[in-house]
Enzyme design. Structure first.
Site, short mmCIF file in Angstrom:
data_model
loop_
_atom_site.label_atom_id
_atom_site.label_comp_id
_atom_site.label_asym_id
_atom_site.label_seq_id
_atom_site.Cartn_x
_atom_site.Cartn_y
_atom_site.Cartn_z
CG PHE A 65 -1.75 -0.96 1.64
CD1 PHE A 65 -3.24 -1.08 0.99
CD2 PHE A 65 -1.40 -2.11 2.35
CE1 PHE A 65 -3.97 -1.90 1.25
CE2 PHE A 65 -2.24 -3.34 2.41
CZ PHE A 65 -3.85 -3.34 1.96
CG ASP A 66 1.14 5.99 -1.54
OD1 ASP A 66 2.11 6.10 -0.99
OD2 ASP A 66 0.53 6.81 -1.98
N GLY A 67 1.01 5.15 1.22
CA GLY A 67 0.40 5.67 2.52
C GLY A 67 -0.58 6.90 2.43
#
Length: 303
Positions: free
Chosen positions: A160-162
């Site tokens: 996941f990106d943040g």
């Protein structure tokens, strides 16, 4: 007793996200419904090849052993007749998928609520944006992504990106408005204050529950892959701690291209809100675009 999806991780997925229907989709996009249906029926006994999200779905369904923990539902703009081939392809691939909703060209995202969906994967950016607007974790699959490798057959690996994905785009707005130095300063000042949740926090929580339940043969490994770097890393980690969610790996890349790092992690799927990062990732792993946050705001015409 009526059937129920309570307590299960529910993934709603379009036929193009699960299988490679790109050739057939060319007819669909041309608006020739009859030709599209005819082609699907002609290929009814020809199982479709795996699509971008196939590995993710197959591994998640492997959690269903002694108990039903994961439900995958086809949610598609296909017509019901073409849906026959989708189910045949699932059966040929030994995917235990029992439910499907086929809307013959109409937007299908309205059915996410009764399905209690934790995730919606589609090749339609408009449907994904609408799902996100209704509060669901959703991503547009990059149909040109490479297939996931089978290095870890007993482990679901998700990256996941943040900002604008796991977290809100609060900090990203600062970056877009005032630049990197202001962003770093803002995050350092607010290190002790948890970031507001983004659209994928509920999915991460559901995966965390599934991981804790576990099975003897399947596990989950998650990674945070973000353009943040120190000192802005502090707030991201503290936010996850505040949520009581453990993540297995964290990569603070300070703007480096994410693709090669993801190639080493080998996720079954990667979620990011930036098209540049998605395109970089798609060269190495299955990837999807989260049409969320300030980076994806629809701009009006120039005046």
């Amino acid at each position: 007793m009526a059937a129920s999806l309570d307590g299960q991780l529910v993934v709603a997925i379009s036929s193009r996200a699960l299988f490679d229907f790109e050739q057939e989709n060319e007819l669909f996009e041309q608006g020739d419904d009859r030709a599209y249906m005819r082609l699907q029926l002609e290929r009814l006994e020809q199982p479709a090849r795996p699509g971008v999200a196939f590995s993710l779905v197959k591994k998640l369904l492997a959690f269903n052993g002694d108990a039903k923990r994961v439900e995958v539902v086809i949610l598609s703009r296909n017509d019901p007749v073409s849906g026959l081939r989708v189910f045949r392809s699932a059966q040929a691939s030994r995917l235990e998928i029992e439910r499907g909703v086929f809307t013959k060209g109409r937007a299908p995202y309205g059915y996410l609520r009764p399905l209690q969906a934790n995730l919606f994967l589609s090749a339609s950016p408009g449907d994904v944006r609408a799902a996100l607007d209704q509060g669901f974790a959703a991503a547009t699959v990059h149909t040109g992504s490479v297939q996931a490798r089978d290095t870890y057959p007993n482990e679901v690996r998700i990256a996941f990106d943040g900002d604008a994905v796991l977290f809100s785009d609060e900090a990203e707005q600062v970056f877009q408005r005032a630049g990197l130095e202001a962003f770093q300063s803002h995050e350092k000042r607010h290190a002790g204050k948890p970031l507001p949740p983004g659209p994928f926090k509920p999915l991460l929580q559901a995966l965390h529950r599934l991981q804790k339940e576990g099975t003897a043969t399947m596990s989950i490994r998650t990674a945070l892959v973000t353009a943040r770097s120190a000192p802005a890393h502090d707030r991201a980690i503290r936010t996850l701690m505040n949520w009581n969610i453990e993540i297995d790996e964290a990569m603070f890349l300070g703007g480096l291209p994410k693709g090669e790092f993801l190639r080493e992690f080998e996720p079954d799927f990667f979620f990011d809100d930036q098209t540049g990062h998605v395109n970089s990732a798609a060269q190495h792993v299955p990837a999807g675009h989260v049409v969320s946050g300030v980076a994806n705001q629809i701009k009006g015409p120039a005046t």
